[in-house]
Design an enzyme around this catalytic site. Structure first.
Site, short mmCIF file in Angstrom:
data_model
loop_
_atom_site.label_atom_id
_atom_site.label_comp_id
_atom_site.label_asym_id
_atom_site.label_seq_id
_atom_site.Cartn_x
_atom_site.Cartn_y
_atom_site.Cartn_z
CG HIS A 1 -5.76 -2.42 0.54
ND1 HIS A 1 -4.94 -2.25 -0.75
CD2 HIS A 1 -4.81 -1.75 1.73
CE1 HIS A 1 -4.08 -1.24 -0.01
NE2 HIS A 1 -4.33 -1.29 0.92
CB SER B 1 -1.52 0.13 0.98
OG SER B 1 -2.11 0.44 0.79
CG ASP C 1 -7.49 -3.09 -2.42
OD1 ASP C 1 -7.76 -2.36 -1.61
OD2 ASP C 1 -5.67 -2.58 -2.23
#
Length: 275
Positions: free
Chosen positions: A255, A97, A226
């Site tokens: 995610h 991320s 996601d």
């Protein structure tokens, strides 16, 4: 605790596990978490004979909470200072991320002299924000809502964020209250100012030029469900820029797949490291 002090006087906490003479695998965490988010991967990979390292980004976890310099450039420079302080070579950089943005900006600013491979997991590059040139991105309103939720009631917002983060709002999902509480715990360890600044850093930083500088084997791994970093404007665009990057898509994955698909992800990561 293990810490380094950066050029601007910020203490950065880090973990350093496994054989100190082995190839280093360096993990960069997502927002608003800490190095603890990588514990399972660090343990697994270190047990296979590697050295594993993860740090708390400035203003997150056990690192100093600073008022200024909570920017993607500074995050990348902090990572560089850690790598240089530990004199790491042939490192495999793994970023999830926001951590994927940090790793990407590191390559853009510092090159790959000390890097053997890069793995971008559910990562934010090349650009999260919707613009004329990036129509597949998310509108600024989405990030303003994250800012407002974090500022108004950070504790509740972080707890609520776990639902889309781990795909717990999908039919058939097995909700883990332990995972939700751990996300909350890590998030609440950070400082409000730095976490608010980081929202801008991960959402508005443009990584196109950084990705163009990649010249090492690169794994781009993403879930196609996601809800935090949609795959279309991230992973699928990244592999168009990074020469010979390998895209691995987890069908239906969220995610937080490093936890929800932990065994599969650990095996895939180890295979990439060893390849």
């Amino acid at each position: 605790m293990n810490t380094i002090t950066t050029e601007d006087g910020t203490r950065i906490f880090y973990k350093d596990w496994g054989d100190k003479d082995a190839q280093p695998i360096v993990f960069s965490h997502g927002w608003p978490l800490s190095a603890d988010a990588w514990d399972a991967q660090m343990q697994f990979v270190a047990a296979q004979g590697f050295r594993t390292i993860a740090h708390d980004r400035r203003s997150h976890g056990r690192s100093d909470q600073v008022w200024a310099n909570n920017t993607m450039d500074q995050y990348a420079d902090d990572l560089a200072e850690l790598i240089e302080a530990l004199d790491l070579h042939d490192a495999v950089l793994v970023g999830h991320s926001t951590g994927g943005g940090e790793v990407t900006r590191y390559v853009g600013r510092h090159g790959t002299r000390r890097v053997a491979k890069v793995a971008l997991i559910g990562a934010v590059p090349p650009l999260m924000l919707k613009t004329e040139a990036n129509p597949g991105g998310l509108p600024i309103d989405a990030f303003d809502a994250i800012r407002k939720g974090t500022y108004d009631n950070r504790s509740q917002f972080f707890l609520d964020l776990t639902i889309p983060f781990y795909g717990y709002n999908r039919e058939g999902a097995q909700v883990s209250e332990g995972i939700r509480q751990e996300f909350w715990r890590e998030g609440m360890m950070g400082g409000l100012k730095g976490q608010l600044d980081s929202i801008r850093a991960f959402s508005e930083s443009d990584f196109h030029d950084d990705l163009a500088k990649f010249d090492v084997p690169t794994l781009v791994l993403h879930g196609d469900d996601d809800q935090i970093v949609p795959i279309g404007a991230s992973a699928r665009e990244t592999v168009k820029i990074v020469k010979d990057a390998r895209l691995v898509v987890y069908e239906g994955a969220d995610h937080g797949l490093t936890m929800t698909h932990q065994d599969r992800f650990n095996a895939d990561l180890l295979a990439f490291i060893r390849d």
